[in-house]
Design a protein around this motif. Structure first.
Motif, PDB file in Angstrom:
ATOM      1  N   GLY A 242       0.826  -1.199   0.000  1.00 35.49           N
ATOM      2  CA  GLY A 242       0.000   0.000   0.000  1.00 35.49           C
ATOM      3  C   GLY A 242       0.857   1.245   0.000  1.00 35.49           C
ATOM      4  N   ARG A 243       0.335   2.298   0.574  1.00 36.83           N
ATOM      5  CA  ARG A 243       1.044   3.569   0.595  1.00 36.83           C
ATOM      6  C   ARG A 243       1.292   4.005   2.041  1.00 36.83           C
ATOM      7  NH1 ARG A 243       2.072   6.397  -3.641  1.00 36.83           N
ATOM      8  NH2 ARG A 243       0.478   5.317  -4.885  1.00 36.83           N
ATOM      9  N   TYR A 244       2.515   4.444   2.291  1.00 38.11           N
ATOM     10  CA  TYR A 244       2.891   4.854   3.653  1.00 38.11           C
ATOM     11  C   TYR A 244       2.600   6.344   3.840  1.00 38.11           C
ATOM     12  CZ  TYR A 244       5.767   5.833   7.751  1.00 38.11           C
ATOM     13  OH  TYR A 244       6.214   6.229   8.990  1.00 38.11           O
ATOM     14  N   GLU A 245       1.854   6.640   4.893  1.00 36.42           N
ATOM     15  CA  GLU A 245       1.536   8.039   5.187  1.00 36.42           C
ATOM     16  C   GLU A 245       1.439   8.248   6.688  1.00 36.42           C
ATOM     17  OE1 GLU A 245      -2.083   8.753   3.117  1.00 36.42           O
ATOM     18  OE2 GLU A 245      -1.125   9.026   1.152  1.00 36.42           O
ATOM     19  N   ARG A 248       1.366   5.222   9.023  1.00 35.76           N
ATOM     20  CA  ARG A 248       0.368   4.198   8.697  1.00 35.76           C
ATOM     21  C   ARG A 248       0.593   3.696   7.280  1.00 35.76           C
ATOM     22  NH1 ARG A 248      -4.393   3.914  11.841  1.00 35.76           N
ATOM     23  NH2 ARG A 248      -4.357   5.352  13.618  1.00 35.76           N
ATOM     24  N   ASN A 250      -1.651   2.392   4.256  1.00 36.95           N
ATOM     25  CA  ASN A 250      -3.002   2.290   3.717  1.00 36.95           C
ATOM     26  C   ASN A 250      -3.005   1.226   2.628  1.00 36.95           C
ATOM     27  OD1 ASN A 250      -4.238   4.525   5.235  1.00 36.95           O
ATOM     28  ND2 ASN A 250      -2.800   5.791   4.059  1.00 36.95           N
ATOM     29  N   GLY A 253      -8.107  -0.523   1.805  1.00 40.10           N
ATOM     30  CA  GLY A 253      -9.139  -0.055   2.714  1.00 40.10           C
ATOM     31  C   GLY A 253      -8.754  -0.079   4.169  1.00 40.10           C
ATOM     32  N   LEU A 254      -7.605  -0.652   4.492  1.00 39.18           N
ATOM     33  CA  LEU A 254      -7.116  -0.669   5.872  1.00 39.18           C
ATOM     34  C   LEU A 254      -6.071   0.415   6.064  1.00 39.18           C
ATOM     35  CD1 LEU A 254      -6.554  -4.474   6.614  1.00 39.18           C
ATOM     36  CD2 LEU A 254      -8.540  -3.072   7.151  1.00 39.18           C
ATOM     37  N   ALA A 255      -6.033   0.961   7.263  1.00 37.62           N
ATOM     38  CA  ALA A 255      -4.990   1.913   7.637  1.00 37.62           C
ATOM     39  C   ALA A 255      -4.281   1.323   8.854  1.00 37.62           C
ATOM     40  CB  ALA A 255      -5.584   3.277   7.951  1.00 37.62           C
TER      41      ALA A 255
END
Length: 343
Positions: A242-245, A248, A250, A253-255
């Motif tokens: 996913g993508r790190y922000e 977290r 993401n 649909g999960l964070a």
């Protein structure tokens, strides 16, 4: 006893490059585990050290002496093979004495050294027995005794415990480590079993694609892997991309809160969360909500299958803690540790 140094060793079979410039060092008396999946090059590397395989390039040095072109019999290296390679027509004494007879060791010294070797592996009294009379664990001890009886500089072990059943295998892990420490010999142990490597070695060298990609203590390789392959290979992990922000990941649909990581905000990442690092809490006390779909009893622990949104995650928890948890019940999750790598 001696140290070992491998410098830029390369080996190809036809167009297939099996070893791609492998280098390593082992201090005197150190126990190294070469760990990796089938075909990664670990047995080829071991055979290169022993002299069974001749490398295309690079050096093998023992105490600073280059043995790269030395024949097997001149290297003074002990080897225990996966199948032990014992002589069925000889008794225990003659199997252990065999390398000493090749070296024409005097009879009195030969008997003394065989006796000492059998005592070291706790087989004193077994000298007259036939190989067929021995259990798998006893045969493995004979192979060890034969490998150490002529006092080699280096000991190489090529998956010597793989043929044993689980209980005997665990006992022999302890025995092999005891013997290695007792005689203080520099040892390189090849295995594909991560638990074996982590429990026995001073350092774990993880191989992948003909290269060493991790070289560290067992704890560091397990807890702080430097690559996504290592994080996934050693220990069962939940893998999410996913993508790190802002601490977290993401993903679908999960964070997932994974804390501060050495990646940039907005970066595409792969997050690996070991199953034991996913804690189950009562509803309302964690970071994510999930529902228990299944429980798999593993003895001391239980593997919990969880549905979290559209994702399936797995948690490994002590069996006693899992007793009150029932399939179909809701829980909260908390990530206790994660390894995150940029894609």
């Amino acid at each position: 006893m001696a140290d070992l140094k491998i410098v830029d060793v390369r080996k190809s079979y036809g167009k297939k490059e099996v070893l791609k410039g492998v280098s390593l060092t082992a201090g005197t008396g150190e126990f190294l585990a070469l760990l990796g999946p089938s075909g990664c090059g670990k047995t080829t590397l071991l055979n290169t050290i022993s002299g069974i395989v001749r490398q295309d390039a690079g050096q093998v040095l023992v105490d600073g002496r280059d043995i790269s072109r030395s024949p097997i019999e001149k290297r003074n290296i002990g080897v225990v093979f996966q199948n032990y390679a014992l002589f069925a027509h000889m008794n225990v004494f003659e199997n252990v004495a065999y390398p000493l007879r090749l070296k024409k060791v005097p009879k009195a010294e030969l008997q003394q050294r065989v006796g000492q070797a059998l005592e070291t592996v706790r087989l004193d009294g077994y000298a007259p027995r036939r190989i067929a009379q021995l259990s798998g664990g006893e045969q493995q001890r004979v192979a060890l005794a034969r490998a150490i009886v002529y006092r080699p500089d280096i000991l190489l072990l090529d998956e010597p415990l793989s043929a044993l059943d689980r209980k005997i295998r665990e006992q022999m892990q302890i025995e092999v480590r005891r013997i290695q420490r007792e005689i203080g010999i520099t040892t390189v142990f090849v295995t594909h079993d991560q638990g074996e490597a982590l429990s026995m070695a001073d350092r774990v060298l993880l191989m992948h694609g003909g290269q060493i990609i991790e070289d560290n203590t067992p704890a560091e390789v397990y807890l702080h892997p430097k690559s996504a392959f290592a994080a996934d290979f050693i220990g069962a992990s939940n893998v999410l991309e996913g993508r790190y922000e802002h601490g977290r990941v993401n993903a679908g649909g999960l964070a997932l809160p994974v804390g501060e990581q050495a990646v940039s905000d907005g970066a595409r990442v792969r997050a690996l969360i070991k199953e034991e690092n996913l804690a189950l809490l009562p509803p309302g006390q964690g970071d994510l909500s999930a529902r228990i779909q299944d429980k798999l009893f593993l003895g001391q622990s239980i593997r919990i299958t969880l549905r979290c949104g559209e994702r399936i995650l797995f948690a490994l928890i002590p069996a006693r803690e899992a007793e009150p948890l029932t399939v179909g019940s809701d829980v909260d999750l908390r990530v206790m540790g994660a390894s995150v790598f940029a894609l």
